[in-house]
Design a protein around this motif. Structure first.
Motif, PDB file in Angstrom:
ATOM      1  N   UNK A   1       0.832  -1.211   0.000  1.00  0.00           N
ATOM      2  CA  UNK A   1       0.000   0.000   0.000  1.00  0.00           C
ATOM      3  C   UNK A   1       0.867   1.261   0.000  1.00  0.00           C
ATOM      4  N   UNK A   2       0.577   2.124  -0.978  1.00  0.00           N
ATOM      5  CA  UNK A   2       1.263   3.410  -1.073  1.00  0.00           C
ATOM      6  C   UNK A   2       2.689   3.340  -1.587  1.00  0.00           C
ATOM      7  N   UNK A   3       3.134   2.188  -2.111  1.00  0.00           N
ATOM      8  CA  UNK A   3       4.523   2.027  -2.531  1.00  0.00           C
ATOM      9  C   UNK A   3       4.662   2.019  -4.054  1.00  0.00           C
ATOM     10  N   UNK A   4       5.879   2.285  -4.492  1.00  0.00           N
ATOM     11  CA  UNK A   4       6.215   2.116  -5.911  1.00  0.00           C
ATOM     12  C   UNK A   4       6.751   0.701  -6.100  1.00  0.00           C
ATOM     13  N   UNK A   5       6.104  -0.070  -6.966  1.00  0.00           N
ATOM     14  CA  UNK A   5       6.427  -1.488  -7.113  1.00  0.00           C
ATOM     15  C   UNK A   5       6.751  -1.790  -8.572  1.00  0.00           C
TER      16      UNK A   5
END
Length: 487
Positions: A132-136
């Motif tokens: 959640x809320x991350x750059x992946x």
């Protein structure tokens, strides 16, 4: 022909209690053999047993996984809906599968040691809660990579999906909202594809581009749709067009939390990298002389039997890929192997098997984009028919036409399901005919349980012709198909 006395095999060791192992146990019991199953995990199910924590050396799935094949295509042919010991066995069936040893090619990604975020193989992925809320960044655009990218994109700040070569993307749902693998899979469809391969591929690719333009979406591959398995995903195009997933080229290098791609673009502040990079061949329990390779795969006759054994007492079950469900492939291999163990089916000589393996390997590499991650690719229906012929259970179209024209019509023009291999021969199932006629009833049953499926008037297979002209045309098609599949 290799000589083999049936009385020599009675006790069979089955290694692995996953899908291939379970159908191998059942095939042993059907042939009167005594199977003993060895499973390293605490329960049956193999790949399909969800585990809260990935276990070393065992296959795993993620929590939201959805099967690529519909239930009728996945069904088995006669079933539809700490201590150490030593023992000697007469035969062994290896059913450990291809999804136990992750392929994590870190050496192909310069600077990976400088990455400040978290990276792991897709085998370790459970759900998207930690994203959640991350750059992946997801590396690899097989079906697992596509599914994982789609799920993570629902909670992540941004998802980037990397692919070297692109992919043809197919939805599980076809026209009228019905399973696509039930609609374009008949024996007649396959015959036309084999007779006109280039035209068939172009037609299918055009159909897929009518759903969404693969070139516009950055997904168009260099290979033809017939050369490599498709990516099965219902939601990937929607996540791309919404911007939640961005397509990127292969990664050139890591620079701390920055990833640089082959096209010169870069993404900063990457938090997580998921390697959906497939699996490696790994059979550490087999002696070296049984790990001989032919191309990228083990040297096996029809992908089951090592040709150099003096007696055929070892069978590899489920080590195969085709554009269709894995269950019927593994089941057919297990049925054949147990017949060979009992001496009821015989193998060619070692020289003939080696020659056939070399020929088929060359043909496979010409026809398909084989590599270490996908070492084996077969023409699904042709392979099943080939093994079924060894057992004596391949449908005889000419005989069906004479004895049961309505059934022949369904077998020729209807969905290709494994029930067809229980109509006659060893392991014949009395319910196979009815299972074929009622398969569409089971497909539509979940839509509205109060409605008779027949009342929905879903006729994906037209009614058998009743006129003289219709019967002549149908008979000609059936005989042509029978001749085609007997070559």
């Amino acid at each position: 022909m290799s000589s083999f006395v049936s009385s020599m095999v009675q006790k069979v060791a089955v290694i692995g209690a996953g899908m291939s192992g379970l159908t191998s146990i059942k095939s042993c019991l059907e042939e009167g053999l005594e199977p003993t199953c060895f499973e390293s995990g605490p329960d049956i199910g193999g790949l399909w047993r969800f585990k809260e924590e990935p276990e070393p050396g065992r296959a795993n799935i993620y929590e939201s996984v959805v099967l690529n094949s519909s239930k009728e295509r996945m069904a088995f042919s006669d079933f539809r809906d700490g201590r150490q010991e030593s023992e000697v066995f007469d035969a062994v069936m290896v059913c450990t599968g291809l999804f136990t040893t992750p392929n994590l090619p870190l050496k192909d990604f310069p600077g990976i040691e400088s990455f400040t975020g978290k990276y792991f193989h897709s085998r370790e992925y459970q759900n998207a809660e930690d994203m959640r809320g991350k750059r992946v960044v997801v590396i690899g655009i097989g079906s697992s990579g596509g599914d994982i990218a789609v799920e993570i994109s629902q909670v992540a700040k941004q998802v980037y999906l990397c692919s070297r070569s692109g992919a043809w993307v197919v939805s599980r749902v076809g026209p009228r909202g019905l399973p696509v693998d039930m609609m374009y899979s008949s024996r007649m469809d396959q015959m036309l594809k084999s007779l006109f391969p280039s035209q068939s591929s172009r037609t299918i690719e055009k159909m897929l581009n009518n759903v969404f333009d693969h070139e516009l979406y950055g997904l168009k591959p260099q290979h033809s749709i017939s050369e490599k398995n498709t990516v099965v995903s219902d939601a990937l195009p929607a996540r791309i067009i919404s911007g939640r997933i961005q397509l990127k080229k292969n990664i050139k290098e890591f620079r701390g939390s920055t990833l640089v791609f082959d096209d010169g673009s870069a993404v900063d502040q990457v938090d997580v990298v998921v390697f959906a990079t497939g699996y490696k061949y790994s059979f550490p329990f087999l002696p070296p002389n049984l790990q001989e390779m032919s191309g990228y795969h083990l040297c096996l006759y029809k992908h089951v039997f090592p040709p150099r054994l003096s007696k055929p007492t070892l069978a590899m079950v489920g080590l195969i890929f085709g554009q269709g469900s894995q269950s019927p492939l593994a089941e057919m291999q297990a049925r054949w192997a147990t017949r060979v163990f009992k001496g009821l089916a015989r193998l060619p000589t070692k020289e003939m098997m080696l020659d056939k393996i070399a020929t088929l390997t060359g043909t496979m590499h010409q026809r398909y984009a084989c590599y270490e991650g996908t070492p084996i690719q077969v023409k699904y229906m042709s392979y099943l028919d080939s093994v079924a012929s060894q057992i004596g259970v391949k449908p005889n179209m000419a005989l069906l036409l004479l004895k049961d024209p309505r059934l022949a019509f369904q077998v020729l023009f209807g969905p290709f399901t494994s029930y067809q291999y229980r109509l006659s021969g060893p392991g014949r199932w009395a319910g196979a005919r009815q299972a074929i006629f009622s398969q569409w009833d089971r497909v539509v049953r979940p839509f509205n349980k109060k409605v008779d499926p027949k009342a929905l008037k879903i006729r994906m297979v037209p009614k058998a012709p009743s006129s003289v002209v219709g019967m002549v045309l149908f008979s000609s098609a059936a005989l042509l198909c029978g001749s085609f599949y007997n070559t």
